[in-house]
Every structure is written in C-alpha cells, then in structure tokens.
Design an enzyme around this catalytic site. Structure first.
Site, PDB file in Angstrom:
ATOM      1  N   ASP A  58      43.024  41.468  -3.711  1.00 43.59           N
ATOM      2  CA  ASP A  58      43.479  40.899  -2.433  1.00 43.59           C
ATOM      3  C   ASP A  58      43.682  39.393  -2.592  1.00 43.59           C
ATOM      4  OD1 ASP A  58      43.658  40.009   0.251  1.00 43.59           O
ATOM      5  OD2 ASP A  58      42.364  41.634   0.935  1.00 43.59           O
ATOM      6  N   THR A 121      61.014  33.741   4.652  1.00 42.43           N
ATOM      7  CA  THR A 121      62.127  34.452   5.266  1.00 42.43           C
ATOM      8  C   THR A 121      62.918  33.536   6.191  1.00 42.43           C
ATOM      9  OG1 THR A 121      62.571  36.130   6.975  1.00 42.43           O
ATOM     10  CG2 THR A 121      60.370  35.246   6.939  1.00 42.43           C
ATOM     11  N   ASP A 122      64.185  33.886   6.414  1.00 38.73           N
ATOM     12  CA  ASP A 122      64.989  33.121   7.388  1.00 38.73           C
ATOM     13  C   ASP A 122      64.539  33.404   8.826  1.00 38.73           C
ATOM     14  OD1 ASP A 122      65.916  35.728   7.580  1.00 38.73           O
ATOM     15  OD2 ASP A 122      68.043  35.213   7.447  1.00 38.73           O
ATOM     16  N   GLU A 123      63.686  34.426   9.000  1.00 39.66           N
ATOM     17  CA  GLU A 123      63.260  34.773  10.366  1.00 39.66           C
ATOM     18  C   GLU A 123      62.390  33.681  10.995  1.00 39.66           C
ATOM     19  OE1 GLU A 123      62.054  38.822  11.027  1.00 39.66           O
ATOM     20  OE2 GLU A 123      63.119  39.489   9.243  1.00 39.66           O
ATOM     21  N   TYR A 148      55.191  38.868  12.848  1.00 41.82           N
ATOM     22  CA  TYR A 148      55.573  38.732  11.431  1.00 41.82           C
ATOM     23  C   TYR A 148      56.154  37.349  11.155  1.00 41.82           C
ATOM     24  CZ  TYR A 148      58.594  38.916   7.324  1.00 41.82           C
ATOM     25  OH  TYR A 148      59.236  38.610   6.140  1.00 41.82           O
ATOM     26  N   LYS A 152      54.668  34.075   8.997  1.00 43.23           N
ATOM     27  CA  LYS A 152      55.402  33.516   7.851  1.00 43.23           C
ATOM     28  C   LYS A 152      55.691  32.030   8.096  1.00 43.23           C
ATOM     29  CE  LYS A 152      56.663  35.184   4.633  1.00 43.23           C
ATOM     30  NZ  LYS A 152      55.988  35.400   3.320  1.00 43.23           N
ATOM     31  N   ASN A 178      67.099  41.344   2.383  1.00 45.80           N
ATOM     32  CA  ASN A 178      67.379  41.900   1.058  1.00 45.80           C
ATOM     33  C   ASN A 178      67.680  43.394   1.131  1.00 45.80           C
ATOM     34  OD1 ASN A 178      65.623  40.127  -1.510  1.00 45.80           O
ATOM     35  ND2 ASN A 178      66.066  39.344   0.525  1.00 45.80           N
ATOM     36  N   ARG A 212      72.677  40.930  10.486  1.00 46.72           N
ATOM     37  CA  ARG A 212      71.801  40.481   9.403  1.00 46.72           C
ATOM     38  C   ARG A 212      72.682  39.983   8.256  1.00 46.72           C
ATOM     39  NH1 ARG A 212      69.287  40.379  13.141  1.00 46.72           N
ATOM     40  NH2 ARG A 212      67.387  41.484  13.731  1.00 46.72           N
TER      41      ARG A 212
HETATM   42  N1  LIG Z   1      62.439  42.209   2.554  1.00 48.47           N
HETATM   43  C1  LIG Z   1      63.207  41.181   2.908  1.00 48.47           C
HETATM   44  O1  LIG Z   1      64.371  41.359   3.279  1.00 48.47           O
HETATM   45  C2  LIG Z   1      62.672  39.763   2.818  1.00 48.47           C
HETATM   46  C3  LIG Z   1      63.545  38.699   3.048  1.00 48.47           C
HETATM   47  C4  LIG Z   1      63.067  37.387   2.917  1.00 48.47           C
HETATM   48  C5  LIG Z   1      61.755  37.166   2.558  1.00 48.47           C
HETATM   49  N2  LIG Z   1      60.925  38.220   2.363  1.00 48.47           N
HETATM   50  C6  LIG Z   1      59.536  37.930   1.965  1.00 48.47           C
HETATM   51  O2  LIG Z   1      59.364  38.441   0.652  1.00 48.47           O
HETATM   52  C7  LIG Z   1      58.006  38.848   0.461  1.00 48.47           C
HETATM   53  C8  LIG Z   1      57.960  40.269  -0.027  1.00 48.47           C
HETATM   54  O3  LIG Z   1      58.638  41.108   0.910  1.00 48.47           O
HETATM   55  P1  LIG Z   1      58.842  42.657   0.589  1.00 48.47           P
HETATM   56  O4  LIG Z   1      59.966  43.124   1.437  1.00 48.47           O
HETATM   57  O5  LIG Z   1      58.898  42.864  -0.872  1.00 48.47           O
HETATM   58  O6  LIG Z   1      57.468  43.237   1.159  1.00 48.47           O
HETATM   59  P2  LIG Z   1      56.754  44.626   0.845  1.00 48.47           P
HETATM   60  O7  LIG Z   1      56.063  44.989   2.115  1.00 48.47           O
HETATM   61  O8  LIG Z   1      57.685  45.592   0.224  1.00 48.47           O
HETATM   62  O9  LIG Z   1      55.660  44.251  -0.260  1.00 48.47           O
HETATM   63  C9  LIG Z   1      54.525  43.488   0.025  1.00 48.47           C
HETATM   64  C10 LIG Z   1      53.553  43.634  -1.142  1.00 48.47           C
HETATM   65  O10 LIG Z   1      52.417  42.790  -0.883  1.00 48.47           O
HETATM   66  C11 LIG Z   1      51.240  43.528  -1.158  1.00 48.47           C
HETATM   67  N3  LIG Z   1      50.156  42.980  -0.321  1.00 48.47           N
HETATM   68  C12 LIG Z   1      50.051  43.021   1.039  1.00 48.47           C
HETATM   69  N4  LIG Z   1      48.919  42.417   1.442  1.00 48.47           N
HETATM   70  C13 LIG Z   1      48.297  41.970   0.312  1.00 48.47           C
HETATM   71  C14 LIG Z   1      47.097  41.258   0.083  1.00 48.47           C
HETATM   72  N5  LIG Z   1      46.291  40.882   1.095  1.00 48.47           N
HETATM   73  N6  LIG Z   1      46.766  40.959  -1.198  1.00 48.47           N
HETATM   74  C15 LIG Z   1      47.557  41.323  -2.228  1.00 48.47           C
HETATM   75  N7  LIG Z   1      48.697  42.021  -2.068  1.00 48.47           N
HETATM   76  C16 LIG Z   1      49.068  42.331  -0.809  1.00 48.47           C
HETATM   77  C17 LIG Z   1      51.579  44.968  -0.808  1.00 48.47           C
HETATM   78  O11 LIG Z   1      50.700  45.888  -1.445  1.00 48.47           O
HETATM   79  C18 LIG Z   1      53.024  45.057  -1.311  1.00 48.47           C
HETATM   80  O12 LIG Z   1      53.048  45.428  -2.675  1.00 48.47           O
HETATM   81  C19 LIG Z   1      57.326  38.640   1.806  1.00 48.47           C
HETATM   82  O13 LIG Z   1      56.633  37.405   1.771  1.00 48.47           O
HETATM   83  C20 LIG Z   1      58.469  38.575   2.809  1.00 48.47           C
HETATM   84  O14 LIG Z   1      58.133  37.769   3.910  1.00 48.47           O
HETATM   85  C21 LIG Z   1      61.346  39.508   2.494  1.00 48.47           C
END
Ligand SMILES: NC(=O)c1ccc[n+]([C@@H]2O[C@H](COP(=O)([O-])OP(=O)(O)OC[C@H]3O[C@@H](n4cnc5c(N)ncnc54)[C@H](O)[C@@H]3O)[C@@H](O)[C@H]2O)c1
Length: 332
Positions: A58, A121-123, A148, A152, A178, A212
């Site tokens: 964690d 994120t852009d959010e 969320y 962030k 993404n 989006r």
């Molecule tokens: N998906 C998108 O379109 C997008 C766009 C911009 C930014 N982001 C950012 O990118 C990052 C990853 O997004 P994603 O879509 O891959 O998310 P995801 O939910 O697919 O993956 C998150 C990962 O983090 C791990 N995790 C969660 N809590 C944890 C903790 N306390 N300790 C260790 N590991 C932990 C989970 O097990 C998982 O493997 C995030 O920070 C998100 O804000 C995502």
C-alpha cells in the site's frame, strides 16, 4: 533513470507505462501495487524477469515506501482510486489513497531526494461548455467536481507545496481520458465493448453529449517518459492528443466497428455533477519538450482496442459481473 519505481503499475495506465518503459529503455522497473479490485497481475505478464519486480503493498505504508524510494532513482506515481462513479457511492478510499497515499510518497521523496513524477488528470480543472472555444492549459484554475477529481486536485497541490516548501524534485502531468488495452471494464469504452460482446445494449448517461478528449495509453506513456527525462522540476505539463469526441460518437463507432446498428444503445439517468466537456491544450509539451502523439487515428486505435478485448476475454471476464452489479444499483 536506471531504476524506476512505479506505483499502481498493475492498473490500466500504470501497466501500460511499465510495458512501454521496459520495451523502449534499458531501465529496470519495480511496481508497488495494493492489487485493489482495479489491479491485475495479468496486466504484467510477459515482462523481462531480469528487469522487472513486483511488490505487493500500500502506498500509505510509510515504512515500505521509504525503503523502496531509497532503492530507486525515480518514482512515477500512478496508484489511485480512479473511478468517478465509485467516488460518489463511497469516497473514503479516494481520500485515503489519493491524498494520504500521495502525502506518504512525498514525504519519502523529501527524505531521500529521489526524483518524483506525479500522474494526474484533466478533471482537476472541472469542465468546459460544449461551445467554449477554450481548452484547458497549465494556467487554468482548479475547479474539480467529484470526490475523485477533488482528491486528485488536492494531491497535485500537495506536490506543488512539497516542491516549493521542501525542494522535492517533482513534476506533474494532467492527462485527458485514456483508452487502450487492459482498462477495467467499469470504465466507459471497455464497458461498452464488453457489453456488445455479451449481447447487451450499451448504455449512455443523459443524452450522451458529454465530450471527452481521448488519448491512447501508449501516447500517455511516451509523454510521461519524456517529462521524466526532460521536464523542468516544479512544472506541470498537460498531456492530450486532440481527440475530442462526444460519448454518443464513441458508442456509435464501437457499435459500427463491432458490426451492429449505430443506434443500438439506450440512454440512462445521468451521473450527478457529470462534467460536460474536457479539452486539452498540450502545446507546452510539444513546444518545450518536443513531444508528439503517435496515435492520431482514433477509429484505428479503437478498432485495435476492440480486438484486444475480443482476444483477451480471460483478462476481463472475472471483473464483468461485479462491475455491472455496481451499475445496477444506480440503474445505470
Ligand atoms: N484512466 C484515465 O483515463 C486517466 C486519465 C488521466 C489520469 N489518470 C490517472 O492515472 C492514474 C492511473 O489511472 P488508471 O486508470 O490506470 O487507474 P486504475 O484504477 O486502472 O489503476 C489503479 C491502480 O492503483 C492500485 N492502487 C489503488 N490504491 C492503491 C494503494 N493504496 N496502494 C497501492 N496501489 C494502489 C490499484 O490496485 C490499481 O492497480 C490515476 O492516478 C489516475 O488519476 C487516469
């Protein structure tokens, strides 16, 4: 950057980055991941054993985190609770992981002096009107809408303060939505694709007009690597690829690509506080760091993504029933 620590590397974008780095550099990578419902070891299969290590843990565990920072040259922080709908039904883990987790990593960066890149994120910028000619820039004020995006946003502000107050060697990137392989089926595009595979009509929130700004996960990964190598310490970079599409357009394209009628979807109750439009101006990344996206053709990238979900049912099938059960509670 010989030794990279990637938090959240078993998730969608984190695993894409791990595959990207191991394929395109000589660096070794350690993934630190808690394996929540969103993490999957199957996303890390096939990586070179001599350059890859997985640590189950964690990011809020300070002792573990401090030890890992001391063993690495740089840290890229992807770990997060990442799904808006879940943040509305249960915000507590979002506050814990996105805020306390980031705080824990920043304290380790402060203690060790390790280079830190923060994924966001852009959010955090809230949303734009459909007819607004503006796009988000690095100067746009923060105005998050959901638990969320607010957690962030808070994590980004922690990074800025740790840079200014403690001299932490950090950069931040804020990316648009993404798409690509290995994204959890709770998310918009994989949910629609896997519903069509299952013979279920896709569901669109509201009128499906929300826009989006889509980017392929590999383009996000190449941009992050560029910022890690060449970014200016303390700076924020927006990452995008000029991929604006309404949700309706995306669903129609999915349906057509999968051999269905383009209008074979249903409209359902909108998400509360649903952001209308995101749009990214990524000119700083282009002009200062010379980065360009490679996936310019959204339809082609989507077709390849659909093919991946068709060919990798064993990866997503275990997630599907639980994800749909959550949507059933809200009638969505
Ligand atoms: N998906 C998108 O379109 C997008 C766009 C911009 C930014 N982001 C950012 O990118 C990052 C990853 O997004 P994603 O879509 O891959 O998310 P995801 O939910 O697919 O993956 C998150 C990962 O983090 C791990 N995790 C969660 N809590 C944890 C903790 N306390 N300790 C260790 N590991 C932990 C989970 O097990 C998982 O493997 C995030 O920070 C998100 O804000 C995502």
């Amino acid at each position: 950057m010989d030794k990279l620590l990637v938090t959240g590397g078993a998730g969608f974008i984190g695993s894409d980055f791990v595959h990207y780095v191991l394929a395109n550099t000589d660096s070794s990578v350690t993934v630190l991941d808690k394996l929540t419902y969103a993490g999957s070891l199957a996303s890390l299969e096939g990586l070179p054993e001599d350059r890859f290590r997985f640590v189950h843990g964690d990011i809020c565990d300070a002792e573990l985190v401090n030890g890992l920072f001391a063993e690495h040259d740089a840290v890229v922080h992807y770990a997060a609770e990442s799904h808006n709908d879940n943040s509305l039904s249960g915000p507590a883990p979002f506050v814990q992981t996105n805020l306390i987790g980031t705080f824990t990593l920043l304290e380790a960066a402060r203690a060790t002096g390790v280079r830190y890149h923060h994924i966001s994120t852009d959010e955090v910028y809230g949303d734009l009107e459909l007819d607004d000619p503006e796009r988000f820039t690095e100067q746009t004020p923060y105005n998050p809408s959901s638990p969320y995006s607010s957690t962030k946003a808070g994590s980004d502000l922690l990074v800025r303060a740790w840079v200014r107050s403690f001299g932490v060697q950090a950069t931040i990137s804020n990316c648009s939505n993404n798409y690509g392989p290995r994204q959890h089926v709770e998310k918009f595009i994989p949910r629609q694709i896997t519903n069509v595979i299952d013979g279920v009509r896709p569901r669109l929130y509201g009128q499906g007009l929300n826009v989006r700004d889509w980017i392929h996960a590999d383009d996000h990964s190449s941009a992050v690597l560029r910022i890690l190598e060449k970014g200016r310490i303390g700076d924020t970079y927006l990452i995008g690829a000029d991929g604006e599409k309404s949700n309706r357009e995306v669903v129609e394209l999915i349906l057509q690509t999968m051999g269905q009628e383009a209008d074979a979807y249903d409209l359902v109750t909108d998400r509360p506080g649903h952001d209308m439009r995101y749009a990214i101006d990524w000119s700083k990344l282009r002009d200062e760091l010379g980065w360009q996206p490679e996936y310019r053709d959204f339809a082609a990238g989507l077709e390849a993504t659909i093919a991946w979900y068709r060919e990798n049912e064993a990866w997503w099938r275990p997630q599907k029933a639980e994800a749909e059960a959550k949507y059933a509670v809200s009638g969505q």
